[in-house]
Design an enzyme around this catalytic site. Sequence first.
Site, PDB file in Angstrom:
ATOM      1  N   LYS A  58      16.238  94.914  -1.737  1.00 11.42           N
ATOM      2  CA  LYS A  58      14.954  95.468  -1.272  1.00 11.42           C
ATOM      3  C   LYS A  58      14.305  96.330  -2.350  1.00 11.42           C
ATOM      4  O   LYS A  58      13.080  96.390  -2.456  1.00 11.42           O
ATOM      5  CB  LYS A  58      15.131  96.264   0.024  1.00 11.42           C
ATOM      6  CG  LYS A  58      14.948  95.401   1.266  1.00 11.42           C
ATOM      7  CD  LYS A  58      16.113  94.499   1.532  1.00 11.42           C
ATOM      8  CE  LYS A  58      15.941  93.069   1.681  1.00 11.42           C
ATOM      9  NZ  LYS A  58      17.185  92.308   1.828  1.00 11.42           N
ATOM     10  N   GLU A 115      16.951  72.701  -1.664  1.00  8.79           N
ATOM     11  CA  GLU A 115      17.565  72.885  -0.338  1.00  8.79           C
ATOM     12  C   GLU A 115      18.058  71.533   0.162  1.00  8.79           C
ATOM     13  O   GLU A 115      17.295  70.561   0.192  1.00  8.79           O
ATOM     14  CB  GLU A 115      16.524  73.491   0.622  1.00  8.79           C
ATOM     15  CG  GLU A 115      16.856  73.426   2.101  1.00  8.79           C
ATOM     16  CD  GLU A 115      18.144  74.165   2.485  1.00  8.79           C
ATOM     17  OE1 GLU A 115      18.313  75.326   2.062  1.00  8.79           O
ATOM     18  OE2 GLU A 115      18.981  73.572   3.200  1.00  8.79           O
ATOM     19  N   ALA A 120      23.895  93.296   8.274  1.00  4.62           N
ATOM     20  CA  ALA A 120      24.447  94.651   8.202  1.00  4.62           C
ATOM     21  C   ALA A 120      24.386  95.342   9.565  1.00  4.62           C
ATOM     22  O   ALA A 120      25.361  95.963  10.007  1.00  4.62           O
ATOM     23  CB  ALA A 120      23.676  95.455   7.160  1.00  4.62           C
ATOM     24  N   HIS A 174      -5.124 101.679  17.805  1.00  2.00           N
ATOM     25  CA  HIS A 174      -6.084 100.889  17.029  1.00  2.00           C
ATOM     26  C   HIS A 174      -6.564 101.717  15.850  1.00  2.00           C
ATOM     27  O   HIS A 174      -6.875 102.899  16.032  1.00  2.00           O
ATOM     28  CB  HIS A 174      -7.279 100.518  17.904  1.00  2.00           C
ATOM     29  CG  HIS A 174      -8.346  99.797  17.141  1.00  2.00           C
ATOM     30  ND1 HIS A 174      -8.218  98.484  16.755  1.00  2.00           N
ATOM     31  CD2 HIS A 174      -9.548 100.225  16.655  1.00  2.00           C
ATOM     32  CE1 HIS A 174      -9.314  98.122  16.087  1.00  2.00           C
ATOM     33  NE2 HIS A 174     -10.124  99.164  16.010  1.00  2.00           N
TER      34      HIS A 174
HETATM   35  P1  FAD Z   1      30.770  94.081   3.414  1.00  2.00           P
HETATM   36  O1  FAD Z   1      29.481  94.775   3.255  1.00  2.00           O
HETATM   37  O2  FAD Z   1      31.012  92.855   2.634  1.00  2.00           O
HETATM   38  O3  FAD Z   1      31.897  95.165   3.076  1.00  2.00           O
HETATM   39  C1  FAD Z   1      33.246  94.872   3.055  1.00  2.00           C
HETATM   40  C2  FAD Z   1      33.929  95.856   2.135  1.00  2.00           C
HETATM   41  O4  FAD Z   1      35.320  95.717   2.302  1.00  2.00           O
HETATM   42  C3  FAD Z   1      33.650  95.615   0.670  1.00  2.00           C
HETATM   43  O5  FAD Z   1      33.299  96.823   0.036  1.00  2.00           O
HETATM   44  C4  FAD Z   1      34.955  95.066   0.112  1.00  2.00           C
HETATM   45  O6  FAD Z   1      35.179  95.447  -1.216  1.00  2.00           O
HETATM   46  C5  FAD Z   1      35.959  95.720   1.037  1.00  2.00           C
HETATM   47  N1  FAD Z   1      37.199  94.973   1.198  1.00  2.00           N
HETATM   48  C6  FAD Z   1      37.353  93.678   1.550  1.00  2.00           C
HETATM   49  N2  FAD Z   1      38.665  93.374   1.680  1.00  2.00           N
HETATM   50  C7  FAD Z   1      39.347  94.511   1.388  1.00  2.00           C
HETATM   51  C8  FAD Z   1      40.711  94.823   1.341  1.00  2.00           C
HETATM   52  N3  FAD Z   1      41.646  93.923   1.666  1.00  2.00           N
HETATM   53  N4  FAD Z   1      41.046  96.087   0.993  1.00  2.00           N
HETATM   54  C9  FAD Z   1      40.110  97.017   0.698  1.00  2.00           C
HETATM   55  N5  FAD Z   1      38.796  96.761   0.731  1.00  2.00           N
HETATM   56  C10 FAD Z   1      38.426  95.523   1.085  1.00  2.00           C
HETATM   57  N6  FAD Z   1      21.916  92.065   5.820  1.00  2.00           N
HETATM   58  C11 FAD Z   1      20.923  92.669   6.502  1.00  2.00           C
HETATM   59  O7  FAD Z   1      21.103  92.982   7.676  1.00  2.00           O
HETATM   60  N7  FAD Z   1      19.723  92.945   5.925  1.00  2.00           N
HETATM   61  C12 FAD Z   1      19.461  92.619   4.636  1.00  2.00           C
HETATM   62  O8  FAD Z   1      18.374  92.883   4.143  1.00  2.00           O
HETATM   63  C13 FAD Z   1      20.485  91.988   3.884  1.00  2.00           C
HETATM   64  N8  FAD Z   1      20.278  91.657   2.610  1.00  2.00           N
HETATM   65  C14 FAD Z   1      21.295  91.080   1.898  1.00  2.00           C
HETATM   66  C15 FAD Z   1      21.038  90.707   0.580  1.00  2.00           C
HETATM   67  C16 FAD Z   1      22.026  90.100  -0.161  1.00  2.00           C
HETATM   68  C17 FAD Z   1      21.741  89.721  -1.585  1.00  2.00           C
HETATM   69  C18 FAD Z   1      23.306  89.870   0.417  1.00  2.00           C
HETATM   70  C19 FAD Z   1      24.409  89.243  -0.382  1.00  2.00           C
HETATM   71  C20 FAD Z   1      23.559  90.213   1.729  1.00  2.00           C
HETATM   72  C21 FAD Z   1      22.546  90.814   2.485  1.00  2.00           C
HETATM   73  N9  FAD Z   1      22.728  91.152   3.813  1.00  2.00           N
HETATM   74  C22 FAD Z   1      21.718  91.731   4.530  1.00  2.00           C
HETATM   75  C23 FAD Z   1      24.016  90.917   4.495  1.00  2.00           C
HETATM   76  C24 FAD Z   1      24.824  92.214   4.531  1.00  2.00           C
HETATM   77  O9  FAD Z   1      24.996  92.691   3.220  1.00  2.00           O
HETATM   78  C25 FAD Z   1      26.156  91.967   5.193  1.00  2.00           C
HETATM   79  O10 FAD Z   1      25.965  91.396   6.460  1.00  2.00           O
HETATM   80  C26 FAD Z   1      26.934  93.255   5.354  1.00  2.00           C
HETATM   81  O11 FAD Z   1      27.145  93.887   4.125  1.00  2.00           O
HETATM   82  C27 FAD Z   1      28.283  92.989   6.026  1.00  2.00           C
HETATM   83  O12 FAD Z   1      28.944  94.199   6.225  1.00  2.00           O
HETATM   84  P2  FAD Z   1      30.527  94.261   6.324  1.00  2.00           P
HETATM   85  O13 FAD Z   1      30.862  95.704   6.450  1.00  2.00           O
HETATM   86  O14 FAD Z   1      31.009  93.327   7.333  1.00  2.00           O
HETATM   87  O15 FAD Z   1      31.065  93.707   4.935  1.00  2.00           O
HETATM   88  P1  NAD Z   2      21.958  81.148   4.237  1.00  3.61           P
HETATM   89  O1  NAD Z   2      22.915  80.592   5.209  1.00  3.61           O
HETATM   90  O2  NAD Z   2      20.866  82.017   4.698  1.00  3.61           O
HETATM   91  O3  NAD Z   2      21.254  79.946   3.444  1.00  3.61           O
HETATM   92  C1  NAD Z   2      21.965  79.003   2.725  1.00  3.61           C
HETATM   93  C2  NAD Z   2      21.065  77.794   2.522  1.00  3.61           C
HETATM   94  O4  NAD Z   2      21.691  76.945   1.586  1.00  3.61           O
HETATM   95  C3  NAD Z   2      20.866  76.991   3.801  1.00  3.61           C
HETATM   96  O5  NAD Z   2      19.498  76.709   3.960  1.00  3.61           O
HETATM   97  C4  NAD Z   2      21.695  75.733   3.560  1.00  3.61           C
HETATM   98  O6  NAD Z   2      21.171  74.602   4.209  1.00  3.61           O
HETATM   99  C5  NAD Z   2      21.593  75.611   2.059  1.00  3.61           C
HETATM  100  N1  NAD Z   2      22.691  74.872   1.444  1.00  3.61           N
HETATM  101  C6  NAD Z   2      24.013  74.908   1.743  1.00  3.61           C
HETATM  102  N2  NAD Z   2      24.722  74.107   0.905  1.00  3.61           N
HETATM  103  C7  NAD Z   2      23.813  73.572   0.042  1.00  3.61           C
HETATM  104  C8  NAD Z   2      23.922  72.683  -1.063  1.00  3.61           C
HETATM  105  N3  NAD Z   2      25.099  72.182  -1.459  1.00  3.61           N
HETATM  106  N4  NAD Z   2      22.785  72.329  -1.724  1.00  3.61           N
HETATM  107  C9  NAD Z   2      21.581  72.831  -1.335  1.00  3.61           C
HETATM  108  N5  NAD Z   2      21.429  73.670  -0.285  1.00  3.61           N
HETATM  109  C10 NAD Z   2      22.528  74.042   0.385  1.00  3.61           C
HETATM  110  O7  NAD Z   2      22.864  81.848   3.116  1.00  3.61           O
HETATM  111  P2  NAD Z   2      22.488  82.841   1.944  1.00  3.61           P
HETATM  112  O8  NAD Z   2      21.056  82.779   1.614  1.00  3.61           O
HETATM  113  O9  NAD Z   2      23.505  82.592   0.896  1.00  3.61           O
HETATM  114  O10 NAD Z   2      22.793  84.246   2.595  1.00  3.61           O
HETATM  115  C11 NAD Z   2      24.079  84.538   3.157  1.00  3.61           C
HETATM  116  C12 NAD Z   2      23.939  85.449   4.322  1.00  3.61           C
HETATM  117  O11 NAD Z   2      23.597  86.746   3.872  1.00  3.61           O
HETATM  118  C13 NAD Z   2      22.827  85.040   5.272  1.00  3.61           C
HETATM  119  O12 NAD Z   2      23.296  84.174   6.253  1.00  3.61           O
HETATM  120  C14 NAD Z   2      22.432  86.336   5.889  1.00  3.61           C
HETATM  121  O13 NAD Z   2      23.179  86.532   7.043  1.00  3.61           O
HETATM  122  C15 NAD Z   2      22.797  87.373   4.860  1.00  3.61           C
HETATM  123  N6  NAD Z   2      21.564  87.911   4.253  1.00  3.61           N
HETATM  124  C16 NAD Z   2      20.664  88.515   5.064  1.00  3.61           C
HETATM  125  C17 NAD Z   2      19.490  89.003   4.544  1.00  3.61           C
HETATM  126  C18 NAD Z   2      18.497  89.637   5.460  1.00  3.61           C
HETATM  127  O14 NAD Z   2      18.867  89.971   6.570  1.00  3.61           O
HETATM  128  N7  NAD Z   2      17.271  89.829   5.041  1.00  3.61           N
HETATM  129  C19 NAD Z   2      19.217  88.870   3.193  1.00  3.61           C
HETATM  130  C20 NAD Z   2      20.147  88.211   2.401  1.00  3.61           C
HETATM  131  C21 NAD Z   2      21.331  87.747   2.938  1.00  3.61           C
END
Ligand code: FAD
Ligand code: NAD
Length: 474
Positions: A58, A211, A327, A451
């Site tokens: 973000k 995609e 998250a 509004h």
């Molecule tokens: P994680 O955030 O993955 O945290 C798990 C933690 O556990 C990590 O720090 C890891 O190092 C630690 N861990 C794992 N195994 C062990 C172990 N055995 N011992 C010690 N530590 C360990 N979601 C949203 O809702 N809004 C968004 O805008 C959004 N944007 C995203 C953008 C990107 C680029 C990505 C990749 C994800 C995004 N997500 C978003 C998804 C969101 O980040 C995840 O859903 C969320 O972080 C999951 O939370 P969690 O606590 O389950 O796991």
């Molecule tokens: P995603 O599941 O959102 O999208 C993956 C896309 O890749 C799908 O459209 C799927 O059809 C396509 N795909 C899969 N295999 C493929 C292949 N071999 N070739 C071409 N296309 C293929 O997954 P993501 O974008 O990696 O994000 C992972 C997760 O992280 C999301 O599901 C979401 O829950 C979380 N996330 C959330 C936010 C948010 O809330 N704004 C932002 C980023 C990530």
Amino acid sequence: MSEQFDVVVIGAGPAGYHAAIRAAQLGLKTACIDAALGKDGKPALGGTCLRVGCIPSKALLDSSRQYWNLQHLFGEHGISADNAKIDVGTMVGRKDKIVKQFTGGIAMLFKANKVTPFYGFGTLHPGNIVKVKQHDGSEVELKGTNVIIAAGSDSIELPFAKFDGDKIVDNVGALDFTEVPKRLGVIGAGVIGLELGSVWKRLGAEVTILEALPDFLAVADAEVAKTAAKEFKKQGLEIKLGAKVSKAEVQKDGVHLTYNDGKADQQLVVDKLLVAVGRRAASKGLLAEGTGVKLNERGQIEVDEHCHTGVDGVWAVGDCVRGPMLAHKGFEEGIAVAELIAGLPGHVNFDTIPWVIYTEPEIAWVGQTEQQLKAEGTPYKTGSFPFAAIGRAVAMGEPAGFVKVIAHAETDRVLGLHLVGVGVSELVHEGVLTMEFKGSADDLARICHAHPTLSEAIHDAAMAVDKRAIHKAN
Ligand code: FAD
Ligand code: NAD
């Protein structure tokens, strides 16, 4: 000899740190273990979300939006600037500073709430013993009356496009490019592909998203997806649907991709390749033999509706279990489990978890789509309203998109709210609240909205459900 805790949490991401802080607030002696290191090589709490997910993405989306607006929107306001430039180092540095502020914030919250942090990798053993291999090589043993697994998720790697941290990257690499790639290829038009593709497109990269599926953003309402696709096209984001990639070869002049578009093999050469094809539960090294904790066919930890694994005192929350990888879904599960452990009625309502995609326009929804309702045979009615007829959106110069309210045809109860447009990441919560309180479209229509605000689009869309919108023909 193990150190005894009421609650041991493995993972300090959104799900884990919420669980740990809530458990400590409820008077439970709590430890939280996390293995992650920040860019500076020091332990960084907060998980994927704070380090390499929600917050850094973000930060870059906001920076790149300012740059894009300067070039594409400010002109109509009569504002111009010569020689606008982008300094990627400063932009990424700003993102890193925000990440550091928030990961450090979790450490402070742990201290304030008396959660004991352990920095290292935790493995669950039978009898609720967690052995932690700390970063200095030493090992500690913790015993939890309860253990909450919150291990999160990792990027899925494609066998023919292995991450090399330079040319072929996942979100981690794409948040840290040192310059704008001239040509960026993205595999996967999902949430990450669209958000990070938008960042680099706005900064000047030629972005091509490949995609595999024939439909764009099939999880969203079909009309919302169609409008969003039209807007992305106008911005120059090239999205190729039904594109099956079979090869990605790193050569001197870039990454050479081969994909099939349903008719023939096609070639694409890019400077950087972002692979964003989904994430999978992190469970490598997490479970020793004999814990009794099961994984399902998708590699997720198996839990019931209360996030209980079926093993006495062992729970799991967040991305490592079923449900959307968001998250805020993890936040709610973490809190609910801590409350259940403390004997309170913890609960997560999966029907009202909002989704937001932070592109421009933003995409957001809560509840069911028309496609889902049709498939299950639920009778419904809809009301839509365009932002082009909303004074505030037009005054902002951001008239794209619309709001759609879906209500049950007989009871009028709101079943879904779908939005695409400016600021809808905030507006969607009006739908969450209405659905939580089991409200109707008529309730929404009778609530006074200020509004001129963007929220008036929800008001008019709710009125349109019964063909009584004031600002458009019904
Ligand atoms: P994680 O955030 O993955 O945290 C798990 C933690 O556990 C990590 O720090 C890891 O190092 C630690 N861990 C794992 N195994 C062990 C172990 N055995 N011992 C010690 N530590 C360990 N979601 C949203 O809702 N809004 C968004 O805008 C959004 N944007 C995203 C953008 C990107 C680029 C990505 C990749 C994800 C995004 N997500 C978003 C998804 C969101 O980040 C995840 O859903 C969320 O972080 C999951 O939370 P969690 O606590 O389950 O796991
Ligand atoms: P995603 O599941 O959102 O999208 C993956 C896309 O890749 C799908 O459209 C799927 O059809 C396509 N795909 C899969 N295999 C493929 C292949 N071999 N070739 C071409 N296309 C293929 O997954 P993501 O974008 O990696 O994000 C992972 C997760 O992280 C999301 O599901 C979401 O829950 C979380 N996330 C959330 C936010 C948010 O809330 N704004 C932002 C980023 C990530």
